[in-house]
Design a protein around this motif. Structure first.
Motif, short mmCIF file in Angstrom:
data_model
loop_
_atom_site.label_atom_id
_atom_site.label_comp_id
_atom_site.label_asym_id
_atom_site.label_seq_id
_atom_site.Cartn_x
_atom_site.Cartn_y
_atom_site.Cartn_z
N MET A 1 1.05 -7.85 -2.35
CA MET A 1 -0.13 -8.69 -2.54
C MET A 1 0.12 -9.73 -3.63
SD MET A 1 -2.88 -8.87 -0.95
CE MET A 1 -4.63 -8.91 -0.82
N ILE A 326 -15.01 -12.68 5.18
CA ILE A 326 -15.29 -12.18 6.52
C ILE A 326 -14.10 -11.41 7.06
CG2 ILE A 326 -15.63 -12.96 8.89
CD1 ILE A 326 -17.61 -14.96 7.73
N ALA A 327 -12.89 -11.86 6.63
CA ALA A 327 -11.69 -11.14 7.06
C ALA A 327 -11.55 -9.83 6.31
CB ALA A 327 -10.46 -12.00 6.84
N GLY A 328 -12.46 -9.55 5.40
CA GLY A 328 -12.44 -8.22 4.78
C GLY A 328 -12.06 -8.21 3.32
N ALA A 329 -11.95 -9.41 2.69
CA ALA A 329 -11.53 -9.42 1.29
C ALA A 329 -12.66 -8.96 0.40
CB ALA A 329 -11.11 -10.82 0.89
N LYS B 82 -16.07 -4.88 8.86
CA LYS B 82 -14.62 -5.07 8.75
C LYS B 82 -13.89 -4.22 9.80
CE LYS B 82 -14.33 -5.76 3.86
NZ LYS B 82 -13.97 -5.09 2.60
N PHE B 87 -14.70 -12.20 13.94
CA PHE B 87 -15.50 -13.43 14.05
C PHE B 87 -14.65 -14.61 14.52
CE2 PHE B 87 -17.65 -10.77 10.99
CZ PHE B 87 -18.99 -10.95 11.28
N GLU B 102 0.59 -16.28 8.57
CA GLU B 102 -0.14 -15.71 7.44
C GLU B 102 -1.66 -15.68 7.68
OE1 GLU B 102 3.07 -17.24 4.11
OE2 GLU B 102 1.36 -18.48 4.72
N THR B 106 -3.90 -12.24 7.41
CA THR B 106 -4.84 -12.08 6.30
C THR B 106 -5.73 -10.82 6.37
OG1 THR B 106 -4.84 -14.45 6.02
CG2 THR B 106 -6.61 -13.27 4.94
N PRO B 107 -6.43 -10.55 7.48
CA PRO B 107 -7.31 -9.37 7.50
C PRO B 107 -6.54 -8.08 7.21
CG PRO B 107 -7.75 -10.75 9.39
CD PRO B 107 -6.52 -11.30 8.74
N LEU B 109 -4.04 -7.70 5.25
CA LEU B 109 -3.77 -7.58 3.81
C LEU B 109 -4.93 -6.89 3.10
CD1 LEU B 109 -2.32 -11.11 3.02
CD2 LEU B 109 -1.10 -8.94 2.93
N TYR B 110 -6.15 -7.19 3.59
CA TYR B 110 -7.32 -6.62 2.93
C TYR B 110 -7.61 -5.21 3.43
CZ TYR B 110 -7.90 -11.29 1.18
OH TYR B 110 -7.70 -12.48 0.56
N ARG B 154 -6.60 -14.07 14.87
CA ARG B 154 -6.95 -13.48 13.58
C ARG B 154 -8.11 -12.50 13.75
NH1 ARG B 154 -8.96 -17.54 9.14
NH2 ARG B 154 -10.76 -17.52 10.53
#
Lengths: 808, 223
Positions: A1, A326-329, B82, B87, B102, B106-107, B109-110, B154
């Motif tokens: 990260m 929204i992507a979950g961060a 999540k 979306f 990347e 991204t999702p 990574l979280y 994504r």
């Protein structure tokens, strides 16, 4: 990260080149100034820290009833005190004034040099203090007629030869004395005690070496010329010892003049313990505080820039923040990401700052007249403060921006409801106001310092300064033929067509007095008047006309009066201030009243119009002019024409009549200018600081306008379609910022006025602060801000509205 | 899968309530492909946001796969979406500083997915969308259709049960739009992903198997 974040941070920086340049550049400029000033602060704080016993070493001071201090002490006190008070382990007496003269190797016709950084010191000098000895034995300094040389001085006189054991002849007021070189020492740059040569004080124990200067005898308690350092047993209370020492002083024959002994800790010899500490110091803690303040203020401006630019980016970042959320961060992970970016910007700023320091160092050193380097930062504990501040600042600003940016609500940002520069705009405005307030205050300071400097340089001091050449008199070769040679030299000098006038004197305008003393009374004097200080100037009958100083009453000395021996003379001149100090209203009154100088009766034959004998940083003292043919200085008023030819002519005569003496001269006006070097340095530093502050503040403003313009592109487009002109748009965009500069000015004015008023109070002769300086500073700041904003605004106003509206 | 009961949402201006959604009752089963239609300001996007848990309703009950969303805390809700929801936006909302690869990653990574696993998953996704050759390009180097493909990729990377698409073809030309709709249809039929899309176009709405009409915050029932 972390790697991901780092990569991302780099990419963000590369993508927004202008933004990154402005942001990193601003930080680098701020940090560079901070580091340079930290070098200086650290160097000043490191003074004397190589002295191993500084902790229990004290300097003896005199304090009079008016709370003025002076470190010159009579030589007789230290030995008496040590004998009486067991708290005193040891003492070391030294002086740096009375031994000045001409030094020469004791061989045939070796070159002679005038030495001014020469003085007597106690035999234990190299044991009492921690100066490294390169050659010789510290104990040998206890012997009379011993001289120790600095490394540079040893090379000057002996080149590559072995100096120890060689002989040097010193010609000064103590006559011609032979000294044997006992060693070579080194004095660190951060030492307040400095010598090129030290002479063993034991030398003065031999009456033959005093040459009639009985005041210098080592047992006497009558004349103050030595500094006295005491080493006390650990645990001694200095205040208690002060009382005992003062009692001793009053007991041994001194009439009670109200002067008492004080003990100054050696650790505070360079910088006072605090602003309230009134002991005299070699450094200036006020100056140091001002510089520290300036450096922190500039750093602050740079950080404000950083915060402003970073949060102004919110608009760009908002979308990204929304997507990531929204992507979950989580907010924490976003803070982490922005923190990495912040640290990268700070780190790059720091690295570029180091480069800037490297390139700016020579310039900074020439302004400060010092040889500083980044290594000096480590010389005192200031580096801990410095690095702590830098680290804390970057963390704080980084964290703040990270928090500010990561807080967006994804729905709002993704639907583009975020139109203006967002919620932080009030903070951003406050920061801009602060930046400009600091800048404007610095500009005001700069202008006022230069005004004061100019005033000092140009004020009429009542003396002709132009074309006045001052030649230092001979010291070597004062034999029986000396007086005749002196007379012949002056006669020959007067024959030169380019010599308009000349005089021989013991002092010169802009120099210090011959001495300052008290004990002057007249029949009408009040009790206590005998303690008033009067300054002595030894002059001949040509002095007043040569400098075109007028008399307001009576007459000048006659030539025959200047030839009368010191003890036999009873005629003096006074200046107007002295007449008033003696209690006369009218200058003419003093001409008819006998004046007492202790037991001597003096007749005042004339009154000299007041002029500033010392520089303008001092008020005019009561002065007594005493007639003598002095050879200390030869003052020559040159006709216009080739100065170098004139000087060559004087030099030829000087060498002819005074062989073995170096020909040394200076011009009176240049000498006056030199005395304002500190003010000039102040001026240069303030100029640099204010230019620097304005540049950084403008960088920030530039960045901010860029973002304001970007965020208002649509608005600008719509307005243009509706018929707004380029001027309308430029006004629209500039108005807000100019308002901020206006508010900044209102904050800066009283602060700058107060600070500069305090600074000016130290000058007896000072300018009045006029309103236009404030107006000027505000106008300068506004114009610079306007140019910064204008460029962006006009570009935005000129852009094609159709294009802007389409891209929305 | 989704049950909305008496869902209302409003804003209050000068003491007056303006309803964005009024008394919405709606059930969507797993595997459905629903299109929400209606004129501008009818509440389509608001409804989508409520379903996506980005926004909450002022009144009513919302059951998502057996979870009482209306009584959940912000944190639990975000955990929920999540895990299950992807979306897709009209404006793609790709991150400009990230490459195609990347952006898709991204999702993950979280969600603390392991690096090797991430590689495999993103690689599969790139294969599936035939974008392997474009993986190192930045969004600005792609056409709108391609950007939306990345956006969908994504959304799909964390294998959601539900995809919420707010006018996914709104910024695209008709050919690109058709491709996206075909993709949605395929996802729905072959992978069983539930899809709810907001659209203006009858033609796009026809790709789904159910159409909901909204007017002034109410569902218009077919007469």
């Amino acid at each position: 990260m972390f790697y991901h974040n780092l990569k991302l941070a780099f990419r963000t920086l590369l993508r927004n080149k202008i933004y990154s340049l402005v942001n990193i550049g601003g930080l680098a400029l701020g940090i560079a100034v901070f580091l340079l000033l930290l070098e200086y602060v650290s160097f000043e704080r490191s003074f004397n820290n190589f002295q191993e016993n500084a902790g229990n070493t004290y300097r003896l001071l005199n304090e009079d009833q008016k709370n003025s201090f002076w470190p010159e002490i009579e030589p007789g006190w230290a030995p008496r005190a040590k004998e009486k008070f067991p708290a005193i382990i040891d003492y070391c007496r030294l002086e740096s004034d009375v031994a000045k003269g001409i030094l020469q190797r004791n061989t045939g016709n070796a070159p002679a040099f005038r030495e001014t950084s020469i003085g007597f010191a106690e035999g234990n000098f190299f044991e009492f203090f921690s100066f490294p000895l390169l050659k010789g034995n510290a104990a040998s300094f206890h012997a009379p007629n011993t001289i120790f040389l600095s490394a540079g001085s040893a090379e000057k006189y002996f080149g590559n030869e072995e100096p120890v054991g060689q002989q040097l002849i010193l010609s000064n007021q103590f006559g011609k004395t032979i000294y044997q070189v006992g060693g070579v020492f080194e004095i660190p740059a951060n030492s307040d005690i400095r010598y090129d040569q030290v002479l063993s004080l034991e030398t003065l124990r031999n009456p033959a070496n005093l040459n009639g200067n009985d005041w210098a005898a080592l047992e006497n308690t009558g004349s103050q010329y030595l500094q006295t350092y005491l080493r006390l047993t650990p645990g001694t209370t200095p205040e208690l010892l002060e009382t005992k020492l003062t009692a001793l002083r009053n007991e041994v024959g001194k009439e009670n003049d109200g002067v008492r002994f004080r003990l100054q800790s050696f650790q505070h010899l360079h910088l006072a313990a605090s602003l309230n500490d009134s002991f005299p110091t070699a450094g200036n803690i006020k100056y140091l505080y001002i510089l520290s303040l300036i450096s922190v203020l500039i750093l602050l401006i740079a950080w404000f820039n950083y915060v402003n630019l970073s949060t102004a980016q919110a608009l760009k970042k908002a979308n990204e923040v929304g997507v990531r959320k929204i992507a979950g961060a989580s907010r924490l992970s976003l803070i982490g990401q922005f923190l990495v970016e912040a640290m990268l910007v700070n780190l790059l700023g720091f690295v570029i700052a180091l480069l800037l320091v490297y390139f700016l160092q020579p310039l900074f050193n020439s302004v400060m007249a010092l040889k500083l380097s980044p290594a000096d930062i480590l010389s005192s504990s200031a580096w801990m403060f410095g690095s702590g501040l830098l680290l804390a600042g970057s963390l704080l600003t980084g964290t703040y921006t990270a928090f500010a940016l990561s807080g967006f609500n994804p729905i709002v940002t993704l639907r583009n409801r975020l139109t203006r520069s967002g919620s932080g705009s009030r903070i951003r405005k406050t920061l801009v106001v602060t930046q400009f307030a600091i800048s404007i205050a610095l500009i005001i300071g700069t202008v006022l310092i230069y005004q004061q400097l100019r005033y000092l340089q140009e004020k009429n001091i009542g003396v002709t300064k132009a074309q006045m050449l001052i030649v230092r008199g001979p010291e070597a070769g004062k034999d029986s033929s000396f007086n005749q040679r002196q007379v012949a030299f002056l006669q020959m000098l007067s024959r030169y067509p380019f010599v308009e006038d000349y005089a021989g004197s013991g002092t010169y305008p802009g120099g210090w007095y011959n001495f300052v003393t008290s004990g002057f009374t007249q029949p009408g004097s009040l009790k206590g008047d005998e303690f008033k200080s009067y300054a002595f100037a030894i002059i001949d009958e040509r002095y007043l006309p040569a400098f075109e100083i007028p008399l307001v009453a009576g007459r000048n000395f006659r030539p025959e009066e200047t030839g009368i021996p010191w003890d036999k003379n009873n005629k003096v001149l006074l200046n107007e201030t002295a007449v008033a100090a003696l209690g006369f209203k009218n200058p003419d009154d003093v001409l008819h009243t006998p004046v007492q100088w202790d037991e001597r009766a003096l007749q005042v034959i004339g009154v000299v119009k007041d002029y500033n004998h010392a520089n303008l940083k001092k008020t005019i003292m009561p002065m007594i002019f005493y007639p003598q043919n002095s050879s200390a200085y030869c003052c020559i008023r040159l006709a216009s024409g080739s100065v170098s030819q004139h000087i060559a002519g004087v030099e030829k005569l000087y060498k002819q009549y005074f062989p073995g003496n170096p020909f040394e001269y200076f011009f009176l006006d240049e000498n006056y200018q030199r005395q304002y070097a500190a003010e000039k340095q102040y001026g240069q530093l303030f100029t640099a600081a204010s230019v620097w502050a304005v540049i950084i503040a403008c960088l920030g403003l530039f960045g901010l306008t860029t973002f304001t313009v970007t965020s208002r592109t649509k608005e600008i487009g719509i307005r243009k379609v509706l018929g707004a002109s380029v001027l309308d748009i430029t006004q629209l965009l500039s108005r807000d910022f100019l308002l901020l500069v206006g508010i900044a000015a209102l904050i800066a004015f009283p602060v700058a006025w107060w600070a500069m008023q305090r600074w000016l109070q130290d000058f007896p002769y000072r300018i009045n602060i006029s309103w236009w300086v404030f107006a000027l500073a505000a106008v300068i700041a506004s114009v610079i801000a306007l140019i910064t904003i204008g460029f962006q605004s006009v570009r935005a106003a000129l852009s094609n509205p159709v294009k802007n509206l389409r891209t929305e | 899968m989704i049950t909305l009961e008496h869902i209302s949402k409003w804003v209050t201006t000068a003491g007056l309530r303006t309803f964005l959604l009024k008394d919405i009752n709606l059930t969507i089963k797993e595997g459905e492909f629903v299109s929400i239609m209606g004129p501008s300001g009818s509440g389509k996007s608001t409804l989508l946001n409520v379903i996506g848990m980005l926004d909450d309703a002022d009144e009513g009950k919302y059951d998502f796969m057996g979870n009482q969303v209306h009584s959940m805390k912000e944190k639990q809700r975000s955990q929920l979406y999540k895990q299950y929801i992807g979306f897709v936006f009209q404006a793609y909302h790709l991150i400009d500083e990230l490459t195609v690869y990347e952006n898709i990653e991204t999702p993950l990574l979280y969600q603390d997915t392991k690096s090797t696993e991430r590689k495999a998953m993103v690689g599969d996704m790139l294969d599936r969308f035939q974008m392997v050759g474009k993986k190192d390009l930045f969004p600005t180097q792609l056409s709108g259709g391609q950007q939306q493909l990345v956006g969908i990729a994504r959304a799909l990377i964390s294998s959601p049960k539900l995809i919420l698409a707010d006018e996914p073809t709104g910024n695209l030309n008709s050919r690109q739009g058709e491709e996206i709709m075909e993709l949605f249809k395929k996802l729905n039929e072959e992978d069983g992903v539930t899809i709810i899309q907001v659209t203006h176009s009858e033609k796009n709405a026809a790709y789904g198997n159910r159409i909901i009409h909204l007017l002034d915050g109410r569902i218009e029932h077919p007469r």
